[in-house]
Design a protein around this motif. Structure first.
Motif, PDB file in Angstrom:
ATOM      1  N   ILE A 187       2.087   7.946  -2.728  1.00 42.66           N
ATOM      2  CA  ILE A 187       3.441   8.235  -3.241  1.00 42.66           C
ATOM      3  C   ILE A 187       4.430   7.126  -2.885  1.00 42.66           C
ATOM      4  N   ASP A 188       4.074   6.292  -1.893  1.00 42.44           N
ATOM      5  CA  ASP A 188       5.009   5.218  -1.555  1.00 42.44           C
ATOM      6  C   ASP A 188       4.270   4.092  -0.825  1.00 42.44           C
ATOM      7  N   VAL A 189       4.872   2.915  -0.852  1.00 42.82           N
ATOM      8  CA  VAL A 189       4.329   1.782  -0.105  1.00 42.82           C
ATOM      9  C   VAL A 189       5.472   1.190   0.711  1.00 42.82           C
ATOM     10  N   VAL A 190       5.279   1.064   2.005  1.00 41.28           N
ATOM     11  CA  VAL A 190       6.316   0.487   2.867  1.00 41.28           C
ATOM     12  C   VAL A 190       5.864  -0.911   3.255  1.00 41.28           C
ATOM     13  N   ARG A 191       6.700  -1.904   2.922  1.00 41.98           N
ATOM     14  CA  ARG A 191       6.359  -3.293   3.257  1.00 41.98           C
ATOM     15  C   ARG A 191       6.944  -3.638   4.607  1.00 41.98           C
ATOM     16  N   GLN A 192       6.121  -4.196   5.481  1.00 38.69           N
ATOM     17  CA  GLN A 192       6.594  -4.621   6.797  1.00 38.69           C
ATOM     18  C   GLN A 192       6.286  -6.108   6.960  1.00 38.69           C
ATOM     19  N   SER A 193       6.867  -6.700   8.023  1.00 36.34           N
ATOM     20  CA  SER A 193       6.634  -8.141   8.183  1.00 36.34           C
ATOM     21  C   SER A 193       5.167  -8.411   8.557  1.00 36.34           C
ATOM     22  N   ASN A 194       4.518  -7.474   9.231  1.00 41.90           N
ATOM     23  CA  ASN A 194       3.142  -7.737   9.672  1.00 41.90           C
ATOM     24  C   ASN A 194       2.114  -6.917   8.905  1.00 41.90           C
ATOM     25  N   GLY A 195       2.515  -6.285   7.813  1.00 46.83           N
ATOM     26  CA  GLY A 195       1.529  -5.506   7.070  1.00 46.83           C
ATOM     27  C   GLY A 195       2.186  -4.593   6.055  1.00 46.83           C
ATOM     28  N   VAL A 196       1.442  -3.580   5.686  1.00 45.54           N
ATOM     29  CA  VAL A 196       1.904  -2.680   4.644  1.00 45.54           C
ATOM     30  C   VAL A 196       1.434  -1.271   4.998  1.00 45.54           C
ATOM     31  N   PRO A 203      -2.908 -12.395   8.509  1.00 50.11           N
ATOM     32  CA  PRO A 203      -3.752 -11.950   9.601  1.00 50.11           C
ATOM     33  C   PRO A 203      -4.299 -13.129  10.397  1.00 50.11           C
ATOM     34  N   SER A 204      -4.571 -12.922  11.694  1.00 53.73           N
ATOM     35  CA  SER A 204      -5.103 -14.017  12.486  1.00 53.73           C
ATOM     36  C   SER A 204      -6.512 -14.339  12.004  1.00 53.73           C
ATOM     37  N   GLN A 205      -6.985 -15.549  12.337  1.00 55.14           N
ATOM     38  CA  GLN A 205      -8.306 -15.951  11.844  1.00 55.14           C
ATOM     39  C   GLN A 205      -9.407 -15.129  12.484  1.00 55.14           C
ATOM     40  N   HIS A 206      -9.119 -14.508  13.640  1.00 47.09           N
ATOM     41  CA  HIS A 206     -10.178 -13.796  14.347  1.00 47.09           C
ATOM     42  C   HIS A 206     -10.269 -12.328  13.929  1.00 47.09           C
ATOM     43  N   ALA A 207      -9.101 -11.686  13.702  1.00 48.54           N
ATOM     44  CA  ALA A 207      -9.144 -10.284  13.297  1.00 48.54           C
ATOM     45  C   ALA A 207      -9.392 -10.222  11.804  1.00 48.54           C
ATOM     46  N   PRO A 208     -10.488  -9.567  11.348  1.00 52.75           N
ATOM     47  CA  PRO A 208     -10.711  -9.509   9.908  1.00 52.75           C
ATOM     48  C   PRO A 208      -9.581  -8.744   9.228  1.00 52.75           C
ATOM     49  N   ALA A 209      -9.161  -9.244   8.064  1.00 50.12           N
ATOM     50  CA  ALA A 209      -8.069  -8.592   7.353  1.00 50.12           C
ATOM     51  C   ALA A 209      -8.529  -7.235   6.843  1.00 50.12           C
ATOM     52  N   LYS A 210      -7.578  -6.325   6.716  1.00 50.27           N
ATOM     53  CA  LYS A 210      -7.912  -5.027   6.140  1.00 50.27           C
ATOM     54  C   LYS A 210      -7.089  -4.823   4.870  1.00 50.27           C
ATOM     55  N   ARG A 257       3.783  -9.106  -5.111  1.00 51.70           N
ATOM     56  CA  ARG A 257       4.999  -9.321  -4.318  1.00 51.70           C
ATOM     57  C   ARG A 257       4.600  -9.183  -2.855  1.00 51.70           C
ATOM     58  N   ASP A 258       4.932 -10.157  -2.053  1.00 54.45           N
ATOM     59  CA  ASP A 258       4.654 -10.101  -0.612  1.00 54.45           C
ATOM     60  C   ASP A 258       3.175  -9.745  -0.349  1.00 54.45           C
ATOM     61  N   ARG A 259       2.965  -8.494   0.109  1.00 50.53           N
ATOM     62  CA  ARG A 259       1.615  -8.071   0.506  1.00 50.53           C
ATOM     63  C   ARG A 259       0.990  -7.100  -0.488  1.00 50.53           C
ATOM     64  N   ILE A 260       1.565  -7.040  -1.682  1.00 51.71           N
ATOM     65  CA  ILE A 260       1.070  -6.082  -2.683  1.00 51.71           C
ATOM     66  C   ILE A 260       0.642  -6.845  -3.934  1.00 51.71           C
ATOM     67  N   VAL A 261      -0.536  -6.503  -4.465  1.00 50.54           N
ATOM     68  CA  VAL A 261      -1.017  -7.192  -5.668  1.00 50.54           C
ATOM     69  C   VAL A 261      -1.597  -6.144  -6.630  1.00 50.54           C
ATOM     70  N   LEU A 262      -1.465  -6.427  -7.908  1.00 49.08           N
ATOM     71  CA  LEU A 262      -1.935  -5.487  -8.941  1.00 49.08           C
ATOM     72  C   LEU A 262      -3.158  -6.056  -9.647  1.00 49.08           C
ATOM     73  N   ILE A 263      -4.128  -5.174  -9.933  1.00 48.18           N
ATOM     74  CA  ILE A 263      -5.288  -5.606 -10.721  1.00 48.18           C
ATOM     75  C   ILE A 263      -5.590  -4.545 -11.790  1.00 48.18           C
ATOM     76  N   GLY A 292      -2.345  -1.393   6.612  1.00 44.50           N
ATOM     77  CA  GLY A 292      -3.277  -2.458   6.244  1.00 44.50           C
ATOM     78  C   GLY A 292      -2.575  -3.800   6.253  1.00 44.50           C
ATOM     79  N   ASP A 293      -3.355  -4.882   6.077  1.00 44.38           N
ATOM     80  CA  ASP A 293      -2.730  -6.209   6.006  1.00 44.38           C
ATOM     81  C   ASP A 293      -2.095  -6.438   4.637  1.00 44.38           C
ATOM     82  N   TYR A 294      -2.782  -5.945   3.609  1.00 47.17           N
ATOM     83  CA  TYR A 294      -2.193  -5.990   2.267  1.00 47.17           C
ATOM     84  C   TYR A 294      -2.764  -4.859   1.428  1.00 47.17           C
ATOM     85  N   LEU A 295      -2.123  -4.656   0.264  1.00 48.88           N
ATOM     86  CA  LEU A 295      -2.497  -3.496  -0.550  1.00 48.88           C
ATOM     87  C   LEU A 295      -2.759  -3.931  -1.992  1.00 48.88           C
ATOM     88  N   ILE A 296      -3.858  -3.425  -2.528  1.00 50.28           N
ATOM     89  CA  ILE A 296      -4.251  -3.782  -3.898  1.00 50.28           C
ATOM     90  C   ILE A 296      -4.059  -2.553  -4.796  1.00 50.28           C
TER      91      ILE A 296
END
Ligand code: FAD
Length: 419
Positions: free
Chosen positions: A133-142, A2-9, A291-297, A154-158
């Motif tokens: 039910i699904d997560v679609v990964r894109q170059s600029n988000g998820v 994400p750009s430094q100005h737009a807060p990440a979601k 992986r990419d924009r997805i993280v597990l906790i 969103g920018d990334y998914l937890i």
């Protein structure tokens, strides 16, 4: 990135323990989060749970430690007995002043309620009835896709969606949680049927050749007790199999399993209005936690048998650590995810191994006799120490205790190659 100005979601899947905690810490890091939960509303039932000092320390950062500490019973000692009630070992767990936070036992619903109230106060959007039910990964988000046909970008998914995580399946479709061959049952009973005053301040674990039985005080006021019993159940039960077992049959089976075991075990079983039944699963070691924009906790990354009493506490630690890395890496999620995995993995896997070994304390009759003799010698010496390394863990919010973002380089290379 994400750009430094737009807060990440950040999109967070799951409003159990790790999800709301992550959203709260992310908010502190200046990152907007939105939570999606499959249940139709807040969890109001469920068994009891313990939270260890390391988990309470994370709750302290969320200003929830005092509230939950006042509700929960302090677990100062651990007492192992055999089925006749003879003490095998008795040692300190977390006596007052030993750690800066106590170990507590309390209803699971109270923990959920506290976290969700804090989330609402922080004005973090939380949507119930949203099953991913699904997560679609894109170059600029998820994009998160839900079973009601809606999609959210969103920018990334937890993934904080627990042991049967749909998010984990999106990145590791071939890895399923493993049924451990054990079924946990348990419940709450009222004060009149309780154990002794000493028992109220400790985790009481009775080991037998055909299973184990644990009990402790279930709230600070001493109004109720919580108990749990774990035994082998080779055939993996389905949800409908479990729901179909009448309470009377369950009580009869438990009374048979624990026939002749010391008081108050039989009383606890027969006086419990509703006995919960939960098959135990564990998540095998994953090739990576992101992986990419997805993280597990939490459990989605590393569900472990409950015997170490650490699942919720390490889920809370994950939430805080991940947010600390995202803050430190100023929104560079790749650097932050890599640093998160690198900083957390060794500790969590060591705890999971400890939990697995503790779960294996149930064996046949002869092996049990030998194990009892061994525990009599070993536990008084190493018992407290075996807890201390887990309890003595701190995450500094402003200066996390291990990684700088750059130390995640190796993990980034590994994850990029495997993606
Ligand atoms: C019998 C038993 C006893 C335990 N006792 C203890 C204990 O005493 N102390 C302790 O520390 N730990 C204990 N644990 C472990 C502890 O419960 C877990 O480690 C902890 O709940 C993990 O938190 P979490 O947020 O990762 O997952 P969870 O608490 O499981 O939360 C996951 C959330 O995600 C939601 N969800 C799932 N799938 C989807 C989807 N597709 N879309 C949207 N939402 C979804 C779920 O409804 C749930 O609300 C116990 C576990 C068991 C099984």
């Amino acid at each position: 990135m994400p750009s430094q100005h737009a807060p990440a979601k950040a999109l967070i899947i799951g409003a159990g323990i790790a999800g709301p905690a992550a959203a709260l810490f992310l908010k502190r890091a200046g990152i907007c989060a939105e939570i999606f939960e499959s249940r139709p509303g807040p969890e109001t039932i469920g068994g009891g749970m313990t939270i260890a000092p390391n988990g309470m320390r994370v709750l302290e950062h969320l200003e929830l430690d005092r509230r939950l500490g006042a509700l929960g019973a302090s677990m100062e000692n651990i007492c192992f007995r055999d089925q006749d009630g003879h003490i095998i070992a008795h040692y300190e767990n977390a006596r007052p002043g030993q750690f800066d936070q106590p170990a507590i036992a309390l209803p699971r619903a109270a923990v959920h309620q506290a976290l969700l109230e804090r989330t609402a106060q922080a004005e973090i959007p939380l949507h119930f009835g949203k099953r991913l039910i699904d997560v679609v990964r894109q170059s600029n988000g998820v994009i998160a896709v839900f079973d009601d046909g809606t999609e959210v970008h969103g920018d990334y998914l937890i993934g904080a969606d627990g042991v049967h995580s749909r998010v984990r399946r999106a990145i590791f479709p071939d890895i399923d949680p493993i049924y451990t061959g054990r079924l946990a049952v348990g419940g709450f009973v009222e004060e009149a049927t309780g154990g002794s005053n000493d028992d109220a301040r400790q985790i009481n674990l009775t080991l037998g050749a055909n299973g184990s039985f644990g009990y402790c005080s279930g709230d600070a006021g001493g109004r109720r007790w919580m108990w749990w019993s774990t035994a082998r159940q080779v055939q993996e039960p389905s949800r409908s199999d479990l729901a179909a077992i009448p309470q009377t049959d369950l009580v009869a089976a438990l009374c048979k399993r624990h026939a002749g075991w010391h008081p108050p075990i039989a009383r606890f079983i027969t006086a419990t209005p509703e006995i919960t039944k939960v098959p135990i699963y564990a998540v095998p070691k994953l090739p990576g936690w992101w992986r990419d924009r997805i993280v597990l906790i939490g459990d989605s990354a590393h569900a472990m048998p409950p015997q170490a009493g650490q699942g919720a506490s390490v889920a809370l630690e994950d939430a805080m650590y991940l947010a600390a890395m995202l803050q430190r890496c100023r929104g560079d999620h790749i650097q932050a995810f890599a640093a998160y995995e690198q900083g957390r993995r060794e500790r969590v896997e060591k705890i999971a191994e400890h939990a697995r070994k503790s779960a294996e304390r149930q064996t046949g009759r002869i092996a049990f006799w030998f194990m009892k003799q061994l525990l009599k010698i070993i536990l008084p010496i190493v018992g407290s120490r075996s807890q201390q390394w887990m309890y003595d863990y701190r995450i500094e919010w402003s200066t996390p205790d291990r990684p700088e973002c750059t130390t995640g380089r190796q993990a980034i290379d590994r994850a990029t190659h495997q993606a």
